[in-house]
Write a protein that holds these residues in place. Structure first.
Motif, mmCIF file in Angstrom:
data_model
loop_
_atom_site.group_PDB
_atom_site.id
_atom_site.type_symbol
_atom_site.label_atom_id
_atom_site.label_comp_id
_atom_site.label_asym_id
_atom_site.label_seq_id
_atom_site.Cartn_x
_atom_site.Cartn_y
_atom_site.Cartn_z
ATOM 1 N N GLN A 255 -4.488 45.264 20.558
ATOM 2 C CA GLN A 255 -3.261 45.017 20.314
ATOM 3 C C GLN A 255 -2.854 44.285 21.628
ATOM 4 N N GLU A 256 -3.080 44.593 23.068
ATOM 5 C CA GLU A 256 -2.532 44.084 24.182
ATOM 6 C C GLU A 256 -2.872 42.515 24.381
ATOM 7 N N VAL A 257 -4.183 42.147 23.526
ATOM 8 C CA VAL A 257 -4.500 40.813 23.637
ATOM 9 C C VAL A 257 -3.802 40.023 22.779
ATOM 10 N N LEU A 258 -3.475 40.607 21.554
ATOM 11 C CA LEU A 258 -2.642 39.916 20.489
ATOM 12 C C LEU A 258 -1.355 39.756 20.993
ATOM 13 N N ALA A 259 -0.761 40.644 21.672
ATOM 14 C CA ALA A 259 0.658 40.665 22.110
ATOM 15 C C ALA A 259 0.781 39.276 23.139
ATOM 16 N N ALA A 260 -0.312 39.278 23.894
ATOM 17 C CA ALA A 260 -0.264 38.009 25.038
ATOM 18 C C ALA A 260 -0.419 36.471 24.361
ATOM 19 N N ALA A 261 -0.733 36.568 22.919
ATOM 20 C CA ALA A 261 -1.132 35.320 22.369
ATOM 21 C C ALA A 261 0.307 34.644 21.900
ATOM 22 N N ASP A 262 0.299 33.371 21.764
ATOM 23 C CA ASP A 262 1.075 32.656 20.793
ATOM 24 C C ASP A 262 1.051 32.752 19.470
ATOM 25 N N GLU A 263 -0.445 32.934 19.086
ATOM 26 C CA GLU A 263 -0.831 32.876 17.943
ATOM 27 C C GLU A 263 -2.165 33.651 17.549
ATOM 28 N N VAL A 264 -2.321 34.025 16.449
ATOM 29 C CA VAL A 264 -3.637 35.150 15.937
ATOM 30 C C VAL A 264 -4.443 34.393 14.949
ATOM 31 N N THR A 265 -5.504 33.893 15.253
ATOM 32 C CA THR A 265 -6.226 33.237 13.928
ATOM 33 C C THR A 265 -7.337 34.471 13.316
ATOM 34 N N ALA A 266 -8.286 33.891 12.390
ATOM 35 C CA ALA A 266 -9.073 35.013 11.921
ATOM 36 C C ALA A 266 -10.035 35.386 12.873
ATOM 37 N N SER A 267 -10.676 36.650 12.407
ATOM 38 C CA SER A 267 -11.490 37.429 13.307
ATOM 39 C C SER A 267 -13.079 36.268 13.676
ATOM 40 N N VAL A 268 -13.694 36.798 14.482
ATOM 41 C CA VAL A 268 -14.926 36.120 14.808
ATOM 42 C C VAL A 268 -15.744 36.170 13.521
ATOM 43 N N PHE A 269 -15.815 37.251 12.668
ATOM 44 C CA PHE A 269 -16.588 37.436 11.673
ATOM 45 C C PHE A 269 -16.024 36.265 10.472
ATOM 46 N N ASP A 270 -15.049 35.811 10.554
ATOM 47 C CA ASP A 270 -14.492 34.977 9.665
ATOM 48 C C ASP A 270 -14.159 33.656 10.433
ATOM 49 N N ASP A 271 -14.823 33.223 11.305
ATOM 50 C CA ASP A 271 -15.062 32.017 12.015
ATOM 51 C C ASP A 271 -13.522 31.513 12.387
#
Length: 281
Positions: A255-271
């Motif tokens: 969560q703390e990494v998501l909060a630092a970002a401007d955007e969120v992409t798919a997970s590493v398992f979904d490329d």
């Protein structure tokens, strides 16, 4: 915060409209490769295409040099730069050089105060240290793929006497919350640290992060801040995501990494990294 999907590409003024060269910093584990160290064909091709497009693509990883070089090769990076050891080591890539690269910066520190304090609080943890010559010294046969070389077993005093680029602490008996509690109790000073997914702690010289190394390279390249992009998933990526003009967190990030970002992409398992990279083309 924007969610990046396969059908919509978001970013600052729509990244597809960029005509200028971008500086693109890519984390490795949990971003370009999954937790088994595998890079999908979709991510590999997307990264290679962004390199071929002429953007300044840089690897920015907690891995040490020898564990970073195979990733550089996989995405077709021949020229440019790479940041290893969470900012502790910076490489310049050039096929004209004998090894194909040279180390242009190395940030070292005295690990003894931090090691002594941590050993008192976490006596059963395993400790490893990358010294200024690129050797790994470790206690209790501690070995990890991110080291890139086989660690040399030493006693704790030998580690205290060494000059370090990177210190790693790991414990199968503790959680990441235990590590955070230990750090709060100890009050580590004179170093920079980040706690990983599990009970894994990376320590670097004071003020040294991926972001600090990338900022030096940004100035060297003459890139404007708004034209920087960073993608990562770990707590050691938080400063980098804050630094970038476009900071993108992987979907599985804490969560703390998501909060630092401007955007969120798919997970590493979904490329997820491939989605970001394709948005730059």
């Amino acid at each position: 915060m924007t969610i990046l999907t396969g059908t919509s590409v978001a970013g600052i003024d729509d990244q597809r409209n960029y005509k200028q060269k971008l500086m693109v910093a890519l984390d490795v584990d949990g971003t370009l490769v999954d937790h088994d160290g595998h890079m999908s064909e979709g991510v590999r091709r997307a990264a290679q295409d962004v390199v071929a497009e002429g953007h300044d693509v840089l690897i920015a990883t907690g891995r040490s040099l020898n564990a970073t070089l195979p990733i550089i090769e996989q995405i077709g990076l021949l020229h440019g730069y790479a940041v290893c050891c969470n900012g502790g080591v910076t490489l310049r890539l050039d096929p004209a050089l004998d090894a194909g690269y040279e180390i242009i910066h190395k940030a070292t520190f005295d690990p003894a105060p931090a090691l002594k304090a941590l050993r008192q609080r976490l006596p059963n943890a395993k400790y490893a240290l990358e010294d200024e010559d690129g050797n790994f010294l470790s206690t209790e046969r501690f070995q990890d793929a991110s080291f890139g070389v086989e660690a040399i077993g030493v006693d704790f005093q030998t580690m205290l006497d060494a000059t370090a680029v990177r210190v790693v602490v790991f414990s199968s008996e503790n959680t990441s919350e235990d590590f955070n509690e230990a750090i709060r109790h100890i009050g580590l000073s004179g170093v920079t640290y980040s706690v990983g997914w599990t009970a894994w702690l990376d320590i670097a010289a004071a003020g040294v992060t991926k972001a600090s190394a990338l900022e030096q390279l940004r100035r060297r390249l003459g890139t404007q801040q708004i034209h920087t992009v960073a993608v990562g998933d770990g707590r050691n990526d938080i400063e980098m995501l804050n630094w970038a003009g476009r900071g993108v967190a992987m979907g599985q990030a804490p969560q703390e990494v998501l909060a630092a970002a401007d955007e969120v992409t798919a997970s590493v398992f979904d490329d997820g990294a491939a989605l970001v990279l394709r948005s730059l083309l």
